[in-house]
Design an enzyme around this catalytic site. Sequence first.
Site, PDB file in Angstrom:
ATOM      1  N   HIS A   1      37.896  42.642  43.355  1.00  0.00           N
ATOM      2  CA  HIS A   1      39.399  41.931  43.058  1.00  0.00           C
ATOM      3  C   HIS A   1      40.483  43.077  42.605  1.00  0.00           C
ATOM      4  CE1 HIS A   1      41.343  40.025  39.186  1.00  0.00           C
ATOM      5  NE2 HIS A   1      41.998  39.041  39.739  1.00  0.00           N
TER       6      HIS A   1
ATOM      7  N   LYS B   1      45.968  30.333  47.174  1.00  0.00           N
ATOM      8  CA  LYS B   1      45.744  29.302  46.516  1.00  0.00           C
ATOM      9  C   LYS B   1      44.916  27.651  46.377  1.00  0.00           C
ATOM     10  CE  LYS B   1      44.977  33.231  42.894  1.00  0.00           C
ATOM     11  NZ  LYS B   1      44.483  33.422  42.481  1.00  0.00           N
TER      12      LYS B   1
HETATM   13 MG    MG Z   1      40.942  34.876  43.039  1.00  0.00          MG
END
Ligand code: MG
Length: 388
Positions: A320, A182
């Site tokens: 995902h 992230k």
């Molecule tokens: Mg993502």
Amino acid sequence: MRIVAVRDALVPLGSGMRNASIAFDAMTASALALVTDRIVDGKPLVGYAFDSIGRYGKSGLLRERFIPRLLAAPSDSLLDEHGVLDPARCVQAVMANEKPGGHGERPGAVALMEAAAWDCVAKLAGRPLWQVLAERYGTAAPTRRIRVYGSCGHFRPGETLDGLATEVRRARDSGYSLVKIKVGGRSVAEDERRVCAARDAAGADGRIAVDANGMLDPAIAAPWLDAMAQHEVAWVEEPTAPLDYAALAVVAARTPVPLATGENLFSFDDARNLRRYGGLDPVRDRIQVDMLLAYGVAEYARMLDDFTAHGWPHSAFWPHAGHLFAAHCVGAFGLGAAEAAPDATLSYGGYWDDTRVENGLLELPDAPGVGFEHKANLHALLAHALET
Ligand code: MG
């Protein structure tokens, strides 16, 4: 064949981590069981489904609309010509009297029901799900050996770059050669530091991708994208808000770095709009629509057909999350790769207990169905929560 009960449970998954967009303190997921009247190995045949992580559970939708509709449907209307449960007909039954468009979170609830039906069908056939799906959809290049990547590097209170590096190193040691972390999208320097720390930890053979969760600040987009290009990240994920195709097209034209997006698009209509207006490149970019959040495999197969007709290879599809179910879909349709939380001690992390990720590759198991029974911590959770 008859469905005798449908059970759902809301599973708490709260943790102190966050990404650029949300905190996970109150995160939940849905688990689902379809109990049938068929007896396999002396026990009723049960099909399981478990949510993708990150969008909360769907108990309300399941209990108010979809479970009652499935149970009210005449049994014969849910069967194929061989008298076996037909997942597509189950979806038809639960979608009765639902308006088109405005998909909201309905697609995730419907997809769970389709997924549990698929687990039943494959178990009844005594075959792993990827083979059954490949046959049903007549896919050109199904594969047992799939590519996987690890997703980690969330923000945690008080965490240092050492913490991030440790997490990436663990993923590498668990066999993931490609790891996504992230980033905040608010500071070029800060995100560069994260990428450098992760890259060092991934080692010479490792690659790092970054996920901005739709939060890249337009004011720093140009230098930020240049920095990511310089660091040769494998891809930049969700640089812009998920439904802002025009903004994505601007980024796509501005950077040579591969882009990945689509995890927050829950329907064929939305995915087609992404293809039409997102400015993405079939050779360079990746589509991350998640079949478990988007009405299931039948809807996903329509998306694949649409994109394929416009020059996109199946290898550009990197769904995902979706965990064990999505891994079967990756094998069945010959998709690019599956995403995993690398920590196998988590119910939703790692893969089947008797499999290993090596050099970013995973061999799908022989177990019938999805094989939830072969990941002990997840199966224990399902069996307990759903009383099966
Ligand atoms: Mg993502």
